[in-house]
Design a protein around this motif. Structure first.
Motif, PDB file in Angstrom:
ATOM      1  N   SER A  31       0.823  -1.205   0.000  1.00  0.00           N
ATOM      2  CA  SER A  31       0.000   0.000   0.000  1.00  0.00           C
ATOM      3  C   SER A  31       0.860   1.260   0.000  1.00  0.00           C
ATOM      4  O   SER A  31       0.622   2.191  -0.787  1.00  0.00           O
ATOM      5  CB  SER A  31      -0.920  -0.004   1.219  1.00  0.00           C
ATOM      6  N   VAL A  32       1.844   1.293   0.884  1.00  0.00           N
ATOM      7  CA  VAL A  32       2.728   2.460   0.961  1.00  0.00           C
ATOM      8  C   VAL A  32       3.513   2.621  -0.340  1.00  0.00           C
ATOM      9  O   VAL A  32       3.613   3.722  -0.891  1.00  0.00           O
ATOM     10  CB  VAL A  32       3.686   2.337   2.178  1.00  0.00           C
ATOM     11  N   SER A  33       4.035   1.512  -0.844  1.00  0.00           N
ATOM     12  CA  SER A  33       4.800   1.558  -2.084  1.00  0.00           C
ATOM     13  C   SER A  33       3.921   1.946  -3.274  1.00  0.00           C
ATOM     14  O   SER A  33       4.346   2.727  -4.131  1.00  0.00           O
ATOM     15  CB  SER A  33       5.455   0.204  -2.357  1.00  0.00           C
TER      16      SER A  33
ATOM     17  N   GLN B  24      -7.262   1.520  -3.459  1.00  0.00           N
ATOM     18  CA  GLN B  24      -6.836   2.764  -2.808  1.00  0.00           C
ATOM     19  C   GLN B  24      -6.503   3.827  -3.836  1.00  0.00           C
ATOM     20  O   GLN B  24      -6.709   5.009  -3.608  1.00  0.00           O
ATOM     21  CB  GLN B  24      -5.668   2.519  -1.862  1.00  0.00           C
ATOM     22  N   THR B  25      -5.981   3.407  -4.990  1.00  0.00           N
ATOM     23  CA  THR B  25      -5.678   4.352  -6.055  1.00  0.00           C
ATOM     24  C   THR B  25      -6.958   4.924  -6.652  1.00  0.00           C
ATOM     25  O   THR B  25      -7.084   6.136  -6.829  1.00  0.00           O
ATOM     26  CB  THR B  25      -4.842   3.671  -7.156  1.00  0.00           C
ATOM     27  N   PHE B  26      -7.907   4.049  -6.945  1.00  0.00           N
ATOM     28  CA  PHE B  26      -9.153   4.504  -7.568  1.00  0.00           C
ATOM     29  C   PHE B  26     -10.004   5.336  -6.617  1.00  0.00           C
ATOM     30  O   PHE B  26     -10.757   6.206  -7.053  1.00  0.00           O
ATOM     31  CB  PHE B  26      -9.951   3.324  -8.107  1.00  0.00           C
ATOM     32  N   LYS B  27      -9.877   5.078  -5.309  1.00  0.00           N
ATOM     33  CA  LYS B  27     -10.609   5.879  -4.324  1.00  0.00           C
ATOM     34  C   LYS B  27      -9.905   7.190  -4.021  1.00  0.00           C
ATOM     35  O   LYS B  27     -10.404   7.995  -3.256  1.00  0.00           O
ATOM     36  CB  LYS B  27     -10.799   5.076  -3.033  1.00  0.00           C
TER      37      LYS B  27
ATOM     38  N   PHE C 239      -0.661   4.234 -17.234  1.00  0.00           N
ATOM     39  CA  PHE C 239      -0.953   2.942 -17.849  1.00  0.00           C
ATOM     40  C   PHE C 239      -0.008   1.845 -17.361  1.00  0.00           C
ATOM     41  O   PHE C 239      -0.283   0.669 -17.533  1.00  0.00           O
ATOM     42  CB  PHE C 239      -0.903   3.044 -19.377  1.00  0.00           C
ATOM     43  N   LEU C 240       1.098   2.214 -16.717  1.00  0.00           N
ATOM     44  CA  LEU C 240       2.038   1.240 -16.161  1.00  0.00           C
ATOM     45  C   LEU C 240       1.695   0.849 -14.716  1.00  0.00           C
ATOM     46  O   LEU C 240       2.433   0.091 -14.090  1.00  0.00           O
ATOM     47  CB  LEU C 240       3.460   1.788 -16.208  1.00  0.00           C
ATOM     48  N   ARG C 241       0.592   1.354 -14.219  1.00  0.00           N
ATOM     49  CA  ARG C 241       0.215   1.160 -12.818  1.00  0.00           C
ATOM     50  C   ARG C 241       0.127  -0.327 -12.451  1.00  0.00           C
ATOM     51  O   ARG C 241       0.696  -0.763 -11.449  1.00  0.00           O
ATOM     52  CB  ARG C 241      -1.124   1.854 -12.574  1.00  0.00           C
TER      53      ARG C 241
END
Length: 195
Positions: free
Chosen positions: A55-57, A124-127, A72-74
């Motif tokens: 999560s932190v990374s 967590q990214t999308f939120k 797009f590299l996510r």
């Protein structure tokens, strides 16, 4: 941007949106390692650690990807992060607890393919969680995983002593228990004022 409080994020993730029992993510270790509490709890702790590191990374990597306009590299970046975190856990367990390392067996490297961990990073990214919310979300997801696997292991240990029909033993019993636990956690879905 999400404005949910940290306590709401934590409790909601542990109970109402439990990764295993509500979202059905991470079922492989949940069903495979939940035979005994003495292996289930360490597996849950290892998963919690990998979730926290991932999560932190993922939060930091996402900032870099957004700044460079290469979002797009996510997915590929998150998979590399998770694999690295699992390698850290594996090396630490092999050095400091070889017995536990052997008892977890194939399920330890399978944390790499645990969809709950990749789901955590993506959710967590999308939120659009900030750093504190991301860490809280990871802790909630990890403790929710520990709660689910510990409940399952406790039930399975008790049922070993019971006389059950042969048709309900083994994988069938595990799936029925998982379904019942999932149904019981549905009762938490309305908590928190409809967030």
């Amino acid at each position: 941007m999400q404005t949910d409080s940290l306590s709401f994020i934590f409790l909601n993730t542990v109970l109402a949106n439990n990764f295993v029992l509500a979202m059905f993510l991470g079922l492989c270790p949940f069903l495979g390692v939940s035979g005994k509490l003495n292996t289930a709890i360490p597996m849950g702790l290892a998963t919690l650690f990998v979730m926290l590191v991932s999560s932190v990374s993922a939060y930091a990597v996402n900032l870099v990807l957004v700044a460079l306009d290469i979002e797009f590299l996510r997915l590929i970046a998150y998979i590399a992060i998770i694999a690295s975190a699992v390698q850290l856990v594996e090396m630490a367990l092999k050095k400091y607890s070889p017995g536990l390392f052997r008892s977890l067996g194939i399920f330890l490297p399978l944390i790499t393919t645990n969809c709950a961990i990749l789901g955590l990073a993506l959710f967590q990214t999308f939120k659009e969680y900030n750093f504190a919310q991301s860490v809280t979300y990871a802790l909630g997801a990890g403790f929710g995983f520990i709660l689910a696997i510990a409940l399952m292991a406790g039930l399975r240990e008790k049922l070993v002593l019971s006389k059950l029909p042969s048709a309900t033993q083994g994988a069938a019993l595990s799936l029925m228990l998982g379904g019942l636990l999932s149904l019981s956690f549905m009762g938490f879905s309305g908590l928190g004022g409809g967030h």
